[in-house]
Enzyme design. Structure first.
Site, PDB file in Angstrom:
ATOM      1  N   ASP A  50     -11.481   0.657   9.645  1.00  0.00           N
ATOM      2  CA  ASP A  50     -10.756  -0.579   9.919  1.00  0.00           C
ATOM      3  C   ASP A  50      -9.344  -0.258  10.395  1.00  0.00           C
ATOM      4  O   ASP A  50      -8.506   0.194   9.616  1.00  0.00           O
ATOM      5  CB  ASP A  50     -10.682  -1.446   8.657  1.00  0.00           C
ATOM      6  CG  ASP A  50     -10.023  -2.786   8.925  1.00  0.00           C
ATOM      7  OD1 ASP A  50     -10.750  -3.757   9.202  1.00  0.00           O
ATOM      8  OD2 ASP A  50      -8.780  -2.864   8.874  1.00  0.00           O
ATOM      9  N   TYR A  55      -1.271  -1.445  13.920  1.00  0.00           N
ATOM     10  CA  TYR A  55      -1.084  -0.266  13.054  1.00  0.00           C
ATOM     11  C   TYR A  55      -0.595   0.939  13.862  1.00  0.00           C
ATOM     12  O   TYR A  55      -0.123   1.917  13.280  1.00  0.00           O
ATOM     13  CB  TYR A  55      -2.388   0.120  12.324  1.00  0.00           C
ATOM     14  CG  TYR A  55      -2.989  -0.953  11.434  1.00  0.00           C
ATOM     15  CD1 TYR A  55      -2.266  -2.087  11.085  1.00  0.00           C
ATOM     16  CD2 TYR A  55      -4.275  -0.818  10.926  1.00  0.00           C
ATOM     17  CE1 TYR A  55      -2.828  -3.071  10.290  1.00  0.00           C
ATOM     18  CE2 TYR A  55      -4.842  -1.799  10.120  1.00  0.00           C
ATOM     19  CZ  TYR A  55      -4.113  -2.926   9.813  1.00  0.00           C
ATOM     20  OH  TYR A  55      -4.673  -3.895   9.018  1.00  0.00           O
ATOM     21  N   LYS A  80      -8.236  -5.069  15.723  1.00  0.00           N
ATOM     22  CA  LYS A  80      -7.768  -6.467  15.655  1.00  0.00           C
ATOM     23  C   LYS A  80      -6.777  -6.788  16.773  1.00  0.00           C
ATOM     24  O   LYS A  80      -5.989  -5.927  17.168  1.00  0.00           O
ATOM     25  CB  LYS A  80      -7.102  -6.728  14.293  1.00  0.00           C
ATOM     26  CG  LYS A  80      -7.906  -6.224  13.110  1.00  0.00           C
ATOM     27  CD  LYS A  80      -7.288  -6.549  11.759  1.00  0.00           C
ATOM     28  CE  LYS A  80      -7.985  -5.759  10.655  1.00  0.00           C
ATOM     29  NZ  LYS A  80      -7.385  -4.435  10.392  1.00  0.00           N
TER      30      LYS A  80
HETATM   31  P1  NAD Z   1      -5.167  -1.357  -0.726  1.00  0.00           P
HETATM   32  O1  NAD Z   1      -5.359  -2.424  -1.713  1.00  0.00           O
HETATM   33  O2  NAD Z   1      -6.338  -0.669  -0.131  1.00  0.00           O
HETATM   34  O3  NAD Z   1      -4.163  -0.356  -1.411  1.00  0.00           O
HETATM   35  C1  NAD Z   1      -3.867   0.880  -0.862  1.00  0.00           C
HETATM   36  C2  NAD Z   1      -2.953   1.610  -1.842  1.00  0.00           C
HETATM   37  O4  NAD Z   1      -3.571   1.684  -3.116  1.00  0.00           O
HETATM   38  C3  NAD Z   1      -2.722   3.050  -1.419  1.00  0.00           C
HETATM   39  O5  NAD Z   1      -1.647   3.130  -0.517  1.00  0.00           O
HETATM   40  C4  NAD Z   1      -2.438   3.710  -2.747  1.00  0.00           C
HETATM   41  O6  NAD Z   1      -1.112   3.498  -3.104  1.00  0.00           O
HETATM   42  C5  NAD Z   1      -3.326   2.940  -3.694  1.00  0.00           C
HETATM   43  N1  NAD Z   1      -4.632   3.595  -3.936  1.00  0.00           N
HETATM   44  C6  NAD Z   1      -5.648   3.799  -3.071  1.00  0.00           C
HETATM   45  N2  NAD Z   1      -6.678   4.402  -3.667  1.00  0.00           N
HETATM   46  C7  NAD Z   1      -6.319   4.588  -4.958  1.00  0.00           C
HETATM   47  C8  NAD Z   1      -6.972   5.149  -6.079  1.00  0.00           C
HETATM   48  N3  NAD Z   1      -8.206   5.630  -5.990  1.00  0.00           N
HETATM   49  N4  NAD Z   1      -6.299   5.178  -7.255  1.00  0.00           N
HETATM   50  C9  NAD Z   1      -5.047   4.669  -7.353  1.00  0.00           C
HETATM   51  N5  NAD Z   1      -4.387   4.118  -6.332  1.00  0.00           N
HETATM   52  C10 NAD Z   1      -5.022   4.077  -5.139  1.00  0.00           C
HETATM   53  O7  NAD Z   1      -4.232  -1.984   0.434  1.00  0.00           O
HETATM   54  P2  NAD Z   1      -4.185  -1.977   2.018  1.00  0.00           P
HETATM   55  O8  NAD Z   1      -4.167  -0.613   2.578  1.00  0.00           O
HETATM   56  O9  NAD Z   1      -3.081  -2.872   2.404  1.00  0.00           O
HETATM   57  O10 NAD Z   1      -5.552  -2.680   2.411  1.00  0.00           O
HETATM   58  C11 NAD Z   1      -6.696  -1.968   2.788  1.00  0.00           C
HETATM   59  C12 NAD Z   1      -6.960  -2.094   4.266  1.00  0.00           C
HETATM   60  O11 NAD Z   1      -7.076  -3.463   4.626  1.00  0.00           O
HETATM   61  C13 NAD Z   1      -5.812  -1.606   5.147  1.00  0.00           C
HETATM   62  O12 NAD Z   1      -5.724  -0.214   5.233  1.00  0.00           O
HETATM   63  C14 NAD Z   1      -6.141  -2.285   6.450  1.00  0.00           C
HETATM   64  O13 NAD Z   1      -7.176  -1.588   7.120  1.00  0.00           O
HETATM   65  C15 NAD Z   1      -6.609  -3.646   5.966  1.00  0.00           C
HETATM   66  N6  NAD Z   1      -5.533  -4.651   5.937  1.00  0.00           N
HETATM   67  C16 NAD Z   1      -5.671  -5.758   6.714  1.00  0.00           C
HETATM   68  C17 NAD Z   1      -4.691  -6.730   6.723  1.00  0.00           C
HETATM   69  C18 NAD Z   1      -4.861  -7.929   7.586  1.00  0.00           C
HETATM   70  O14 NAD Z   1      -3.888  -8.671   7.763  1.00  0.00           O
HETATM   71  N7  NAD Z   1      -6.038  -8.164   8.129  1.00  0.00           N
HETATM   72  C19 NAD Z   1      -3.540  -6.600   5.921  1.00  0.00           C
HETATM   73  C20 NAD Z   1      -3.424  -5.480   5.118  1.00  0.00           C
HETATM   74  C21 NAD Z   1      -4.425  -4.524   5.120  1.00  0.00           C
END
Ligand code: NAD
Length: 282
Positions: A50, A55, A80
């Protein structure tokens, strides 16, 4: 023999295609880092990626795809449309540019990134995605961050229902109202920020940590297993090699109905961590 990868379940998208329920997100990952971590994710067994134009890492993701050598038909790639290109012609050109950066002939899923209601172009952007699908540049189309009224409006205006809606969703912000609307229309729910983006104490919450201890699992795996149990597609992000593997292994964790119900209780009225789609500006 290559190591066996976890078997990721797929969910059916409207139109008959399917999407691996757990994918790898690359928000806030620099382009050169994205190439490396995405390759690690593919080697760990992720087949769903994704990314997004905004990004700034589509090229890195594309390099990883080429380097991994996984057959294209085994991959599910999402990107996107950014908010500055919601006009019809701009959206077509933006998709073509994303494909160019990714080095792909098509993406599996193309999403309008945010509705941006104040901009007034969310219907036009949706019409452009319908056209892109007709032209074969994108296999499946959906939206992200559409408040309920704008979601209803694009369906009403075009008769075309998004196959999927990607929204902020995690145990502190469960989006029950939108999920109910999705169920009525046959729209899959996809959660972004599934782990709470590291912005809250979600992974330290004792409901989560107690369940994790009971299964010999990690809190992140428990939260991801909860998304999967609710038939939500999810795309956790990590750039840490061990967590990339850990998050994928959540597909092997099966929670009991009592555990799922206990996590359901964690929903909070103020649980949103990101921008509100109703008021987000370009
Ligand atoms: P997420 O909830 O996936 O959190 C990521 C964070 O959680 C990491 O940076 C790390 O700090 C922590 N983490 C990850 N794995 C872990 C583990 N096993 N143990 C402990 N901590 C851990 O948040 P995100 O990255 O914002 O969301 C996931 C994906 O969703 C993004 O990478 C992106 O592809 C998508 N996204 C889309 C939108 C949108 O507007 N459509 C917005 C934000 C994110």
């Amino acid at each position: 023999m290559p190591a066996a990868h976890p078997v990721v379940p797929s969910l059916e998208l409207a139109g008959g295609r399917s999407i691996p329920q757990l994918g790898y997100g690359v928000f806030k990952v620099e382009d050169d880092v994205a190439a490396d971590v995405t390759l690690q994710a593919l080697e760990a067994g992720y087949r769903h990626l994704d990314t997004a134009k905004v990004y700034g890492n589509e090229e890195g993701v594309g390099r990883a795809i080429r380097e991994a050598g996984v057959p294209r038909e085994e991959l599910f790639v999402t990107t996107k449309l950014w908010n500055d290109a919601q006009g019809f012609d701009d959206a077509i050109a933006a998709c073509e540019a994303s494909l160019e950066r990714l080095g792909l002939d098509y993406v599996d899923l193309y999403l309008v990134h945010w509705a941006v209601p104040s901009q007034g172009q969310y219907v036009e952007a949706w019409k452009a995605l319908i056209e892109l699908q007709k032209r074969g540049l994108v296999r499946t189309i959906g939206v992200s961050n559409y408040p309920a009224p704008q979601l209803a409006e694009i369906i009403e205006a075009t008769g075309v229902v998004p196959a999927i809606h990607q929204i902020e969703l995690h145990p502190y912000f469960q989006q029950r109202e939108l999920r109910e609307i999705h169920a009525q229309h046959g729209i899959l729910t996809e959660s972004w920020g599934p782990l709470g983006q590291g912005k809250s104490d979600l992974l330290e919450n004792s409901v989560i940590t107690d369940i994790a201890a009971a299964h010999g699992a990690t809190p992140a795996q428990v939260v991801l297993a909860w998304h999967l149990a609710h038939d939500i597609v999810t795309i956790p992000k990590s750039v840490t090699p061990s967590r990339i593997v850990e998050n994928l292994a959540a597909v092997e964790l099966v929670l009991t109905s009592d555990e799922i119900a206990a996590i359901d209780e964690l929903d909070r009225p103020d649980g949103r961590g990101g921008a509100d789609p109703a008021t987000k500006t370009a």
